[in-house]
Design a protein around this motif. Sequence first.
Motif, short mmCIF file in Angstrom:
data_model
loop_
_atom_site.label_atom_id
_atom_site.label_comp_id
_atom_site.label_asym_id
_atom_site.label_seq_id
_atom_site.Cartn_x
_atom_site.Cartn_y
_atom_site.Cartn_z
N MET A 1 -9.40 13.96 1.31
CA MET A 1 -9.04 12.60 0.95
C MET A 1 -8.71 12.56 -0.54
SD MET A 1 -11.35 9.14 0.97
CE MET A 1 -11.06 8.58 2.61
N TYR A 2 -7.60 11.94 -0.86
CA TYR A 2 -7.23 11.76 -2.25
C TYR A 2 -7.97 10.56 -2.83
CZ TYR A 2 -3.32 14.92 -1.43
OH TYR A 2 -2.55 16.00 -1.13
N PHE A 3 -8.16 10.56 -4.13
CA PHE A 3 -8.81 9.44 -4.81
C PHE A 3 -8.08 8.13 -4.50
CE2 PHE A 3 -9.31 6.67 -8.54
CZ PHE A 3 -10.68 6.51 -8.52
N THR A 4 -6.73 8.17 -4.44
CA THR A 4 -5.96 6.96 -4.20
C THR A 4 -6.18 6.40 -2.80
OG1 THR A 4 -4.07 8.31 -3.55
CG2 THR A 4 -4.10 7.52 -5.81
N ASP A 5 -6.68 7.20 -1.88
CA ASP A 5 -6.94 6.71 -0.53
C ASP A 5 -7.93 5.55 -0.54
OD1 ASP A 5 -5.22 8.54 0.53
OD2 ASP A 5 -6.77 9.89 1.26
N ARG A 6 -8.88 5.56 -1.47
CA ARG A 6 -9.85 4.47 -1.54
C ARG A 6 -9.16 3.15 -1.86
NH1 ARG A 6 -14.48 6.96 -5.17
NH2 ARG A 6 -13.10 8.73 -5.36
N GLY A 7 -8.23 3.19 -2.80
CA GLY A 7 -7.50 1.98 -3.16
C GLY A 7 -6.62 1.50 -2.02
N ILE A 8 -6.00 2.45 -1.34
CA ILE A 8 -5.16 2.10 -0.18
C ILE A 8 -6.01 1.50 0.92
CG2 ILE A 8 -3.67 3.04 1.64
CD1 ILE A 8 -2.75 5.12 -0.52
N GLU A 9 -7.16 2.10 1.17
CA GLU A 9 -8.07 1.57 2.19
C GLU A 9 -8.54 0.16 1.84
OE1 GLU A 9 -11.13 4.48 2.64
OE2 GLU A 9 -9.79 5.88 3.67
N LEU A 11 -6.89 -2.03 -0.02
CA LEU A 11 -5.72 -2.91 0.17
C LEU A 11 -5.56 -3.28 1.63
CD1 LEU A 11 -3.10 -4.26 -0.84
CD2 LEU A 11 -1.98 -2.04 -0.52
N VAL A 12 -5.65 -2.30 2.51
CA VAL A 12 -5.50 -2.56 3.94
C VAL A 12 -6.63 -3.45 4.45
CG1 VAL A 12 -5.50 -1.47 6.22
CG2 VAL A 12 -4.15 -0.48 4.36
N ALA A 13 -7.85 -3.19 4.00
CA ALA A 13 -8.99 -3.97 4.45
C ALA A 13 -8.91 -5.42 3.98
CB ALA A 13 -10.29 -3.34 3.95
N ARG A 14 -8.49 -5.63 2.75
CA ARG A 14 -8.46 -6.98 2.19
C ARG A 14 -7.22 -7.76 2.57
NH1 ARG A 14 -11.03 -8.13 -3.27
NH2 ARG A 14 -12.92 -6.88 -3.22
N ARG A 15 -6.07 -7.08 2.65
CA ARG A 15 -4.82 -7.81 2.79
C ARG A 15 -3.96 -7.29 3.94
NH1 ARG A 15 -2.97 -9.79 -3.03
NH2 ARG A 15 -1.99 -11.27 -1.63
N GLY A 16 -4.52 -6.47 4.79
CA GLY A 16 -3.76 -5.82 5.85
C GLY A 16 -3.11 -6.75 6.85
N GLU A 17 -3.64 -7.94 7.00
CA GLU A 17 -3.07 -8.89 7.96
C GLU A 17 -1.94 -9.73 7.36
OE1 GLU A 17 -3.95 -8.96 11.20
OE2 GLU A 17 -5.22 -7.24 10.71
N GLU A 18 -1.75 -9.66 6.04
CA GLU A 18 -0.73 -10.47 5.37
C GLU A 18 0.65 -9.84 5.52
OE1 GLU A 18 -1.65 -11.37 1.27
OE2 GLU A 18 -3.77 -11.56 1.75
N GLU A 19 1.66 -10.70 5.47
CA GLU A 19 3.04 -10.24 5.40
C GLU A 19 3.59 -10.68 4.06
OE1 GLU A 19 5.57 -11.14 8.69
OE2 GLU A 19 3.93 -10.87 10.12
N VAL A 20 4.27 -9.76 3.38
CA VAL A 20 4.86 -10.07 2.08
C VAL A 20 6.31 -9.62 2.07
CG1 VAL A 20 2.65 -9.87 0.87
CG2 VAL A 20 4.13 -7.89 1.01
N SER A 21 7.08 -10.22 1.19
CA SER A 21 8.48 -9.81 1.06
C SER A 21 8.58 -8.66 0.06
CB SER A 21 9.34 -10.98 0.58
OG SER A 21 9.04 -11.30 -0.76
N LEU A 22 9.67 -7.95 0.11
CA LEU A 22 9.90 -6.89 -0.87
C LEU A 22 10.12 -7.49 -2.26
CD1 LEU A 22 12.01 -4.38 1.19
CD2 LEU A 22 9.61 -4.24 0.56
#
Length: 59
Positions: A1-9, A11-22
Motif C-alpha cells: 500500500m502506498y502512503f497516498t492510498d490512505r488519502g484516497i481511502e 476521500l472515498v469514505a467521506r465523499r464517495g457518494e457525491e458527484e462533481v463536475s470536472l
Amino acid sequence: MYFTDRGIEELVARRGEEEVSLLWLGERLREFVDLNPEFETPVERLATWLARLDDEDDD
C-alpha cells in the motif's frame, strides 16, 4: 500500500457518494496548487493523465 492510498481511502469514505463536475475538480486543484505551490508538478501530471485517459494513442 502506498502512503497516498490512505488519502484516497479517506476521500472515498467521506465523499464517495457525491458527484462533481470536472470544472469543480479543476477549480479545487487550482486552489490546492495556490496554497501548496510545491505540488504544482504532481498536480499537473495528474490533471494531464486524467485529461488523456481515453486517448487511444497512449496505448
